[in-house]
Design an enzyme around this catalytic site. Structure first.
Site, PDB file in Angstrom:
ATOM      1  N   GLU A  45      -4.639 -11.637  -1.438  1.00  0.00           N
ATOM      2  CA  GLU A  45      -4.677 -10.314  -2.428  1.00  0.00           C
ATOM      3  C   GLU A  45      -3.437 -10.276  -3.064  1.00  0.00           C
ATOM      4  OE1 GLU A  45      -5.911  -5.620  -1.932  1.00  0.00           O
ATOM      5  OE2 GLU A  45      -5.097  -6.737  -0.296  1.00  0.00           O
ATOM      6  N   LYS A  63      -8.626  -4.203  -7.966  1.00  0.00           N
ATOM      7  CA  LYS A  63      -9.624  -3.265  -7.105  1.00  0.00           C
ATOM      8  C   LYS A  63     -10.086  -1.870  -7.666  1.00  0.00           C
ATOM      9  CE  LYS A  63      -7.929  -3.411  -2.736  1.00  0.00           C
ATOM     10  NZ  LYS A  63      -7.191  -3.184  -1.469  1.00  0.00           N
ATOM     11  N   CYS A  98     -10.109  -7.410  -0.600  1.00  0.00           N
ATOM     12  CA  CYS A  98      -9.800  -6.403   0.658  1.00  0.00           C
ATOM     13  C   CYS A  98     -11.016  -5.937   1.040  1.00  0.00           C
ATOM     14  CB  CYS A  98      -8.545  -5.612   0.612  1.00  0.00           C
ATOM     15  SG  CYS A  98      -8.106  -4.961   2.060  1.00  0.00           S
TER      16      CYS A  98
END
Length: 253
Positions: A45, A63, A98
């Site tokens: 990430e 994200k 994630c």
């Protein structure tokens, strides 16, 4: 487009609080993977930028919803981040960060984009007794494995690690559950969900490789194609907004 591709998943520690150091490390890891014949390389990430073989950034996404305490620092990704798949000479490459992997509608939209190889980017995680299980390293790997099965796609689980030196650099307090070096759970899954690589030591910096054949997706989809023969769009469908939100809208008259 060839159906046989060598892919690589990176397990490594970021260069905490050092942008140029992080960029240099990424370049070094890409070179190492390329020397070993990898055509597709996935990272843990760091947002997600899709870079083609010429070095051109062909897509960049954030994200769409920061997780938990991340909301103290980062805002939501906008509609352009719903595009999670970019075409390449080595198949359609997708990626999520994630806990985006926990969002069924977002996963479903990626499957609809016909992803061949998915990069599951994760931070370093541990199985902490005081946390709920779904926040553990093991559960995070399971979320990624579900992505492989649901999407009938190859999944590169790419994870950060934390070292004692990195802990000092990132000014983390002492936690009994943080076993250092550790936090990694990198693995590569096939389109039926089977692991294609052996587990790594959670504190080891390494790159894992798999020689894959995209035609194996066809076999998996013959059994399970949730946006194809195993869907019921007459009963259940997904609505997607592709334009970024705006606070003011003008009517043209």
């Amino acid at each position: 487009m060839t159906s046989k591709v060598k892919v690589a998943a990176v397990q490594a520690e970021p260069v905490w609080n050092d942008l140029q150091g992080g960029v240099s490390k990424v370049i070094s890891l890409i070179k190492d993977a390329a020397k070993n014949g990898a055509k597709v390389v996935g990272f843990p990430e760091i947002i997600q930028s899709f870079i083609d073989p010429t070095g051109t950034i062909v897509h960049h996404r954030r994200k769409i919803k920061p997780t938990h305490v991340e909301r103290s620092y980062w805002g939501d990704g906008q509609a352009d981040s719903l595009k999670t798949v970019a075409p390449s000479a080595f198949g359609n490459i997708g990626g999520l960060n994630c806990w985006e992997h926990t969002q069924p509608l977002l996963r479903y939209y990626e499957y609809a984009q016909n992803v061949d190889i998915h990069v599951a980017s994760w931070p370093c995680l541990w199985n902490v007794p005081s946390w709920t299980y779904h926040a553990s390293d093991e559960a995070s790997s399971r979320f990624s494995q579900v992505m492989a099965m649901e999407g009938a796609c190859f999944v590169l689980v790419c994870t950060q690690i934390q070292t004692p030196e990195g802990k000092v650099r990132s000014k983390l307090p002492d936690f009994d559950w943080m076993k250092l070096p550790g936090g990694g759970f990198t693995v590569i899954f096939g389109p039926d969900g089977a692991p294609l690589t052996e587990p790594l030591d959670p504190g080891e910096e390494a790159i894992v490789y798999a020689d894959i054949d995209l035609k194996d997706r066809i076999k998996a989809k013959q059994n399970l194609d949730i946006v194809g023969h195993y869907s019921r769009p007459d009963l259940l469908s997904l609505r997607v907004t592709t334009e970024a939100a705006a606070t003011i809208h003008f009517n043209n008259t």
